[in-house]
Design an enzyme around this catalytic site. Structure first.
Site, PDB file in Angstrom:
ATOM      1  N   GLU A   1      -6.063  -9.050   3.798  1.00 10.82           N
ATOM      2  CA  GLU A   1      -5.275  -8.325   4.812  1.00 10.82           C
ATOM      3  C   GLU A   1      -5.264  -9.175   6.072  1.00 10.82           C
ATOM      4  O   GLU A   1      -6.317  -9.444   6.660  1.00 10.82           O
ATOM      5  CB  GLU A   1      -5.859  -6.939   5.099  1.00 10.82           C
TER       6      GLU A   1
ATOM      7  N   TYR B   1      -6.679  -8.722  11.676  1.00  8.33           N
ATOM      8  CA  TYR B   1      -5.336  -8.523  12.207  1.00  8.33           C
ATOM      9  C   TYR B   1      -5.234  -9.116  13.615  1.00  8.33           C
ATOM     10  O   TYR B   1      -6.236  -9.234  14.329  1.00  8.33           O
ATOM     11  CB  TYR B   1      -4.986  -7.038  12.254  1.00  8.33           C
TER      12      TYR B   1
ATOM     13  N   ASN C   1     -12.567  -1.277  -0.861  1.00  5.42           N
ATOM     14  CA  ASN C   1     -11.788  -1.801   0.257  1.00  5.42           C
ATOM     15  C   ASN C   1     -12.379  -1.295   1.568  1.00  5.42           C
ATOM     16  O   ASN C   1     -12.617  -0.095   1.717  1.00  5.42           O
ATOM     17  CB  ASN C   1     -10.327  -1.332   0.158  1.00  5.42           C
ATOM     18  N   GLU C   2     -12.622  -2.204   2.486  1.00  6.61           N
ATOM     19  CA  GLU C   2     -13.130  -1.846   3.819  1.00  6.61           C
ATOM     20  C   GLU C   2     -14.241  -0.791   3.719  1.00  6.61           C
ATOM     21  O   GLU C   2     -14.197   0.247   4.390  1.00  6.61           O
ATOM     22  CB  GLU C   2     -11.987  -1.390   4.732  1.00  6.61           C
TER      23      GLU C   2
ATOM     24  N   GLN D   1       2.362  -5.940   5.617  1.00  4.59           N
ATOM     25  CA  GLN D   1       2.540  -5.623   4.214  1.00  4.59           C
ATOM     26  C   GLN D   1       3.949  -6.004   3.795  1.00  4.59           C
ATOM     27  O   GLN D   1       4.784  -6.336   4.637  1.00  4.59           O
ATOM     28  CB  GLN D   1       2.280  -4.142   3.967  1.00  4.59           C
TER      29      GLN D   1
ATOM     30  N   GLU E   1       0.842  -1.195   0.000  1.00  2.60           N
ATOM     31  CA  GLU E   1       0.000   0.000   0.000  1.00  2.60           C
ATOM     32  C   GLU E   1       0.876   1.243   0.000  1.00  2.60           C
ATOM     33  O   GLU E   1       2.025   1.212   0.459  1.00  2.60           O
ATOM     34  CB  GLU E   1      -0.907  -0.011   1.242  1.00  2.60           C
TER      35      GLU E   1
END
Length: 510
Positions: free
Chosen positions: A315, A259, A193-194, A364, A46
């Site tokens: 992610e 996460y 995204n999200e 990432q 990103e």
């Protein structure tokens, strides 16, 4: 019967010092049918902190050795790691990114402010051509995320056309003007995204309708990925599947983001300064990925029993507090042996659910969150997570071996996790077994029984270190990396493996 005390004491001493296998694994090689997609081993880059600029791209005028502005050392490391796929440009950044700002002569590209990550100025010198050029250099498939939050349907459709079309059109003419005659082969496209958060704060009902609209105009033989739920938002998955599957040809994948923190979002913990209490907390939170995959898969099965639509975990990884003295918006953190275990566990989970999980992307690639590479000026560090991906590359496009695992528990302060975590696959006559010992204090012995095949040779690799906090850093010799690991030859389809504490181990049989 009277046993002499001297003999009895020797017997008791031998029993006390002998490790008996407390865990067992049965592998059914004759039932291996499901392919583990190589894209489960994907990565994410990103426009965030020093991931792109300084991490991947330094510019052609840099003193750091580069190919067309891309770091030589990073290119080589990613090729050696067998990176199969790379997602870009975000992340939250994707829904503020307007692709036409990142094409044409670099000196003419407009700048923007990266409002999500640090408020820094983005000069757009790394755009579509640069990203796809980099993917060619590292031999990885590209995965592009479209802007739904602040973009338009027309903008998204034209980006797809610019990249993939061979027709005569204004977009293909523009691509040719910018130096690319032939279209690129870009299969994967994320639509938003999200969108439950930074991508627009939408409801699932609204986003699902919007997805159908965008997907209808992004034409071609594409693998379209809908913006799926945040962690355990099962209602989002339910609504999204229900509404998008009315037009099944428009959806090929649904994303999931999760996460791992030390405790929770409010208490992410420190990347390197932690004790056993934090260790088991992170292991426990990591294993929740299994529950998420199972429950989201159950919802998907209602609408897609043939498992045509992939669950895309694009992610995932550890998210700890940033390193002291660094920009909090850059999400730079170190990477220890604990991260290696977390990577191994997650990849085992993804392998074991390869019938539904078609892709995953750790967050990432460089200098951000649980990265595989760290850079500082002209120096580069390969993290413990890097070595897990290099070790696990043997599973890419292999056939998943169904398995039955019985394992002891590792317990501390009321928390309990399996001591051993496993996945296995077969490819080209080789069986590969990846095993994680989550116990930081004690080795774990495991009996492995293999049905369906006979093997005459065995080899092994290991990732471990003396301390759970050990990490690789600039200016010093590597502490955590891949080493060879001795394993006794199998006999009659059976072998016993002694897994050192806090280790990730690969056993391969031929």
């Amino acid at each position: 019967m009277n046993i002499p005390k001297s003999i009895l004491s020797i017997f008791l001493m031998v029993v006390a010092t002998t490790t008996f296998a407390q865990s067992s694994l049965t592998l059914h090689t004759d039932q291996a049918e499901t392919q583990i997609s190589k894209d489960i081993y994907g990565h994410f880059a990103e426009h965030l902190g020093r991931c792109i600029y300084g991490g991947i791209y330094v510019g052609e005028d840099s003193d750091i050795p580069n190919v067309r502005g891309f770091r030589d050392d990073v290119i080589g490391a990613l090729i050696n790691m067998h990176i199969p796929l790379l997602r870009w440009p975000g992340g939250c950044f994707a829904d503020t990114y307007h692709w036409e700002d990142g094409i044409g002569p670099r000196e003419e590209r407009p700048s923007m402010v990266n409002t999500h990550w640090g408020g820094v100025t983005e000069d757009n010198s790394f755009g579509t051509h640069e990203f796809l050029d980099f993917c060619d250099l590292i031999k990885a498939e590209p995965y592009i995320n479209l802007n739904v939050g602040s973009g338009t349907v027309r903008e998204a459709a034209q980006w797809v056309e610019y990249v993939t079309s061979s027709n005569i059109s204004p977009m293909t003419d523009l691509r040719k003007k910018n130096g690319r005659e032939e279209p690129w082969d870009v299969k994967y496209w994320g639509i938003g995204n999200e969108n439950w958060g930074c991508g627009g704060n939408m409801t699932p009902e609204y986003y699902a309708d919007l997805y159908n609209r965008f997907a209808s105009y992004c034409l071609g033989d594409l693998y379209r990925i809908a913006g799926g739920p945040n962690v355990d938002d099962y209602n989002w998955m339910e609504v999204l599947m229900q509404k998008t599957m009315r037009h099944p040809h428009l959806v090929q994948g649904v994303s999931l983001h999760n996460y791992t923190f030390t405790t929770a979002w409010e208490d992410k913990g420190h990347a390197t300064e932690f004790g056993e209490k934090e260790w088991i907390s992170v292991m426990n939170n990591t294993l929740k990925m299994e529950t998420l995959v199972n429950r989201h898969s159950t919802i998907m099965d209602k609408y897609d029993p043939e498992k045509r639509v992939g669950l895309i975990v694009d992610e995932w990884g550890n998210w700890f507090n940033v390193e002291e003295g660094t920009n909090p918006g850059f999400l730079y953190q170190q990477n220890t042996l604990r991260d290696a275990l977390v990577a191994g566990i997650n990849l085992n989970i993804f392998n074991n659910h390869a019938d539904r999980i078609h892709m995953a992307n750790i967050a990432q690639t460089v200098n951000v969150l649980q990265s595989v590479i760290l850079t500082k000026e002209d120096e580069m560090v390969l993290t413990p997570t890097y070595y897990v991906f290099k070790m696990y590359a043997v599973h890419q496009n292999a056939k998943l071996i169904p398995s039955n695992l019985k394992t002891e528990k590792y317990e501390l302060d009321g928390k309990s996790v399996p001591a051993v975590h496993v996945s296995a696959s077969t490819k080209d006559g080789v069986v590969s077994i990846t095993l994680c010992n989550l116990n930081p204090n004690k080795s774990e012995s495991i009996d492995i029984n293999i049905t369906g095949d006979d093997f005459s040779s065995v080899s092994g690799q290991i990732i471990t270190s003396d301390n759970m906090n050990d990490f690789n850093d600039f200016g010093r010799q590597e502490t955590v990396n891949l080493k060879s690991f001795d394993v006794a030859k199998p006999k009659d389809g059976k072998l016993t493996v002694e897994l050192p504490s806090k280790s990730v181990v690969l056993v391969q049989l031929k």
